[in-house]
Design a protein around this motif. Structure first.
Motif, PDB file in Angstrom:
ATOM      1  N   VAL A   1      19.645  23.408  79.439  1.00 24.88           N
ATOM      2  CA  VAL A   1      18.538  22.453  79.464  1.00 24.88           C
ATOM      3  C   VAL A   1      17.211  23.176  79.262  1.00 24.88           C
ATOM      4  CG1 VAL A   1      17.250  20.887  80.970  1.00 24.88           C
ATOM      5  CG2 VAL A   1      19.744  20.731  80.843  1.00 24.88           C
ATOM      6  N   PHE A   2      17.037  24.318  79.926  1.00 27.67           N
ATOM      7  CA  PHE A   2      15.795  25.081  79.767  1.00 27.67           C
ATOM      8  C   PHE A   2      15.603  25.518  78.318  1.00 27.67           C
ATOM      9  CE2 PHE A   2      13.676  29.219  79.558  1.00 27.67           C
ATOM     10  CZ  PHE A   2      12.426  28.860  80.042  1.00 27.67           C
ATOM     11  N   ILE A   3      16.647  26.038  77.699  1.00 32.63           N
ATOM     12  CA  ILE A   3      16.547  26.493  76.303  1.00 32.63           C
ATOM     13  C   ILE A   3      16.224  25.312  75.393  1.00 32.63           C
ATOM     14  CG2 ILE A   3      17.893  27.390  74.373  1.00 32.63           C
ATOM     15  CD1 ILE A   3      19.298  29.228  76.409  1.00 32.63           C
ATOM     16  N   PHE A   4      16.872  24.183  75.634  1.00 32.59           N
ATOM     17  CA  PHE A   4      16.627  22.997  74.815  1.00 32.59           C
ATOM     18  C   PHE A   4      15.178  22.540  74.947  1.00 32.59           C
ATOM     19  CE2 PHE A   4      16.616  18.354  74.260  1.00 32.59           C
ATOM     20  CZ  PHE A   4      17.063  18.291  72.954  1.00 32.59           C
ATOM     21  N   ILE A   5      14.688  22.465  76.174  1.00 27.11           N
ATOM     22  CA  ILE A   5      13.313  21.991  76.398  1.00 27.11           C
ATOM     23  C   ILE A   5      12.295  22.994  75.850  1.00 27.11           C
ATOM     24  CG2 ILE A   5      11.587  21.503  78.180  1.00 27.11           C
ATOM     25  CD1 ILE A   5      13.851  20.253  79.817  1.00 27.11           C
ATOM     26  N   SER A   6      12.467  24.283  76.140  1.00 31.20           N
ATOM     27  CA  SER A   6      11.498  25.275  75.662  1.00 31.20           C
ATOM     28  C   SER A   6      11.530  25.361  74.142  1.00 31.20           C
ATOM     29  CB  SER A   6      11.753  26.640  76.286  1.00 31.20           C
ATOM     30  OG  SER A   6      12.982  27.174  75.842  1.00 31.20           O
ATOM     31  N   GLY A   7      12.682  25.179  73.546  1.00 35.80           N
ATOM     32  CA  GLY A   7      12.784  25.172  72.082  1.00 35.80           C
ATOM     33  C   GLY A   7      12.029  24.011  71.478  1.00 35.80           C
ATOM     34  N   ARG A   8      12.055  22.873  72.137  1.00 37.01           N
ATOM     35  CA  ARG A   8      11.298  21.715  71.656  1.00 37.01           C
ATOM     36  C   ARG A   8       9.810  21.988  71.690  1.00 37.01           C
ATOM     37  NH1 ARG A   8      13.282  15.781  71.995  1.00 37.01           N
ATOM     38  NH2 ARG A   8      15.056  16.135  70.670  1.00 37.01           N
ATOM     39  N   TYR A   9       9.328  22.574  72.789  1.00 39.53           N
ATOM     40  CA  TYR A   9       7.897  22.855  72.899  1.00 39.53           C
ATOM     41  C   TYR A   9       7.465  23.900  71.890  1.00 39.53           C
ATOM     42  CZ  TYR A   9       7.532  20.018  77.081  1.00 39.53           C
ATOM     43  OH  TYR A   9       7.523  18.967  77.947  1.00 39.53           O
ATOM     44  N   GLN A  10       8.277  24.925  71.678  1.00 37.18           N
ATOM     45  CA  GLN A  10       7.916  25.952  70.691  1.00 37.18           C
ATOM     46  C   GLN A  10       7.888  25.350  69.299  1.00 37.18           C
ATOM     47  OE1 GLN A  10      10.727  29.124  71.215  1.00 37.18           O
ATOM     48  NE2 GLN A  10       9.701  29.919  73.026  1.00 37.18           N
TER      49      GLN A  10
END
Length: 161
Positions: A144-153
């Motif tokens: 979930v963290f990777i998915f969310i941080s990837g969206r913001y980046q």
């Protein structure tokens, strides 16, 4: 007439003080010219200090190249076309390789996630509830963290363009 310093030859570099002195001498000579002559000097200077950007010189310069060497303009244009084509091929290659790298990374991440989730399920099936539950929650939180941080980046990259 411009007075020269005879201690140095024309191709030796001047110190800043010597440059200032020579510039002042040139300016003094220009001040002695009539307004018409001064304008001619300025026009000649402006003509010789034109700057252009891009792969091709202005059309007037291409004409001069053709006068100096037949077909020079055609060769210059062909060179610019080849350079543009090479840049396009390189950019296309880089985009394809970047897409391949991203896909490979996603695939490897998916495999690792499956292994970790499978390990958590295996631990649960072996009666190790705490370890299995911790593994599953840790893996899910990481995904979930990777998915969310990837969206913001991704949105930051689009905002910069």
């Amino acid at each position: 007439m411009i007075m020269k310093d005879n201690t140095k030859t024309d191709n030796e570099p001047l110190t800043p003080t010597e440059q200032d002195s020579e510039i002042q001498q040139v300016e003094a000579e220009i001040d002695k010219l009539s307004p018409r002559q001064r304008n001619l000097v300025i026009e000649r200077y402006e003509e010789s200090s034109q700057i252009y950007e891009g792969p091709l010189p202005p059309a007037s310069e291409l004409i001069k190249y053709n006068e100096a060497h037949p077909d020079a303009a055609d060769r210059i244009i062909a060179m610019a076309e080849k350079e543009q084509e090479a840049r396009l091929v390189n950019a296309t290659y880089m985009l394809r390789e970047d897409a391949k790298t991203k896909k490979r990374g996603q695939f490897m991440g998916f495999i690792i996630a499956l292994i970790v989730l499978g390990g958590g399920m295996f631990l649960l099936s072996q009666g190790r509830a705490l370890e299995g539950f911790t593994t599953l929650v840790g893996a899910a939180a990481t995904l979930v963290f990777i998915f969310i941080s990837g969206r913001y980046q991704g949105s930051d990259k689009d905002g910069d363009k």
